[in-house]
Write a protein that holds these residues in place. Structure first.
Motif, PDB file in Angstrom:
ATOM      1  N   HIS A  97       0.837  -1.206   0.000  1.00 21.31           N
ATOM      2  CA  HIS A  97       0.000   0.000   0.000  1.00 21.31           C
ATOM      3  C   HIS A  97       0.870   1.253   0.000  1.00 21.31           C
ATOM      4  N   PHE A 144      -3.773  -5.969  -5.521  1.00 17.68           N
ATOM      5  CA  PHE A 144      -4.726  -5.825  -4.418  1.00 17.68           C
ATOM      6  C   PHE A 144      -6.061  -6.504  -4.742  1.00 17.68           C
ATOM      7  N   MET A 146     -10.375   1.757  -1.633  1.00 16.65           N
ATOM      8  CA  MET A 146      -9.195   2.165  -2.385  1.00 16.65           C
ATOM      9  C   MET A 146      -9.585   2.713  -3.754  1.00 16.65           C
TER      10      MET A 146
END
Length: 198
Positions: A151, A173, A190
């Motif tokens: 991340h 991800f 996200m």
């Protein structure tokens, strides 16, 4: 027969010579070695300077051992996707066991290698996402470290405008959702970050 030379050498005046019964001068150090026996060398002896030299080498080997382990771990992570598909699952399982065992002592090496593999070997991103899922299943703390690292890498690549790397990381991800390393809600949150400017 004239024995004067032999007798004179033994009993005559002047410097006496050590001669055998045939009048030949004896060697100062007669060799005791068998014809098939090679002369020994000091470097191969257990004691003396050779022993100390070998001891120093052993200490150097012990000092190099952590580097050898880190090199082996990096090589295993990089090459895990080289195998054929039928053996890939077994290789991933075996690698996850090795990493779980050595992760605590070599955390930095494992994480750095993992990051480089995802970014530099994008065609294997599925393999490394699966490996991350296996690590998370064995140790949630280890899986959280991998997710947090990737991340942070994503944020850095976004700031640098490196969109090809961002694409690979977003795929990574998305694959983590299938391994239960992150939740679907985390992935959606996200994606919302990308949609906010629009």
């Amino acid at each position: 027969m004239d024995y004067s030379g032999r007798v004179g050498g033994r009993y005559g005046g002047g410097a006496q010579r050590d001669v055998d019964e045939f009048g030949r001068e004896r060697r100062g150090r007669p060799h005791q070695r068998k014809p098939y026996e090679r002369p020994s060398r000091g470097g191969y002896r257990g004691g003396g300077h050779g022993g100390h030299g070998r001891g120093d080498g052993g200490q150097a080997g012990q000092a190099d051992e952590p580097q050898d382990v880190e090199s082996r771990l990096s090589s295993l992570i990089v090459k895990v996707g080289d195998r054929n598909a039928p053996t890939l699952q077994n290789n991933l399982e075996a690698l996850s066991v090795v990493l779980e065992k050595d992760y605590a002592a070599h955390e930095v090496t494992v994480l750095q290698t993992f990051r480089q593999c995802v970014l530099e070997l994008p065609w294997r991103v599925t393999v490394y996402a699966t490996l991350a899922g296996l690590l998370n299943a064995k140790s949630s703390g280890m899986g959280a470290k991998v997710v947090a690292l990737m991340h942070a890498v994503l944020r850095r690549e976004l700031a640098a405008g490196n969109w090809s790397a961002v694409k690979v990381l977003m795929r990574f991800f998305a694959l983590l959702v299938g391994t239960n390393a992150i939740s679907a809600g985390s992935l959606l949150a996200m994606l919302d970050v990308f949609l906010d400017p629009a």
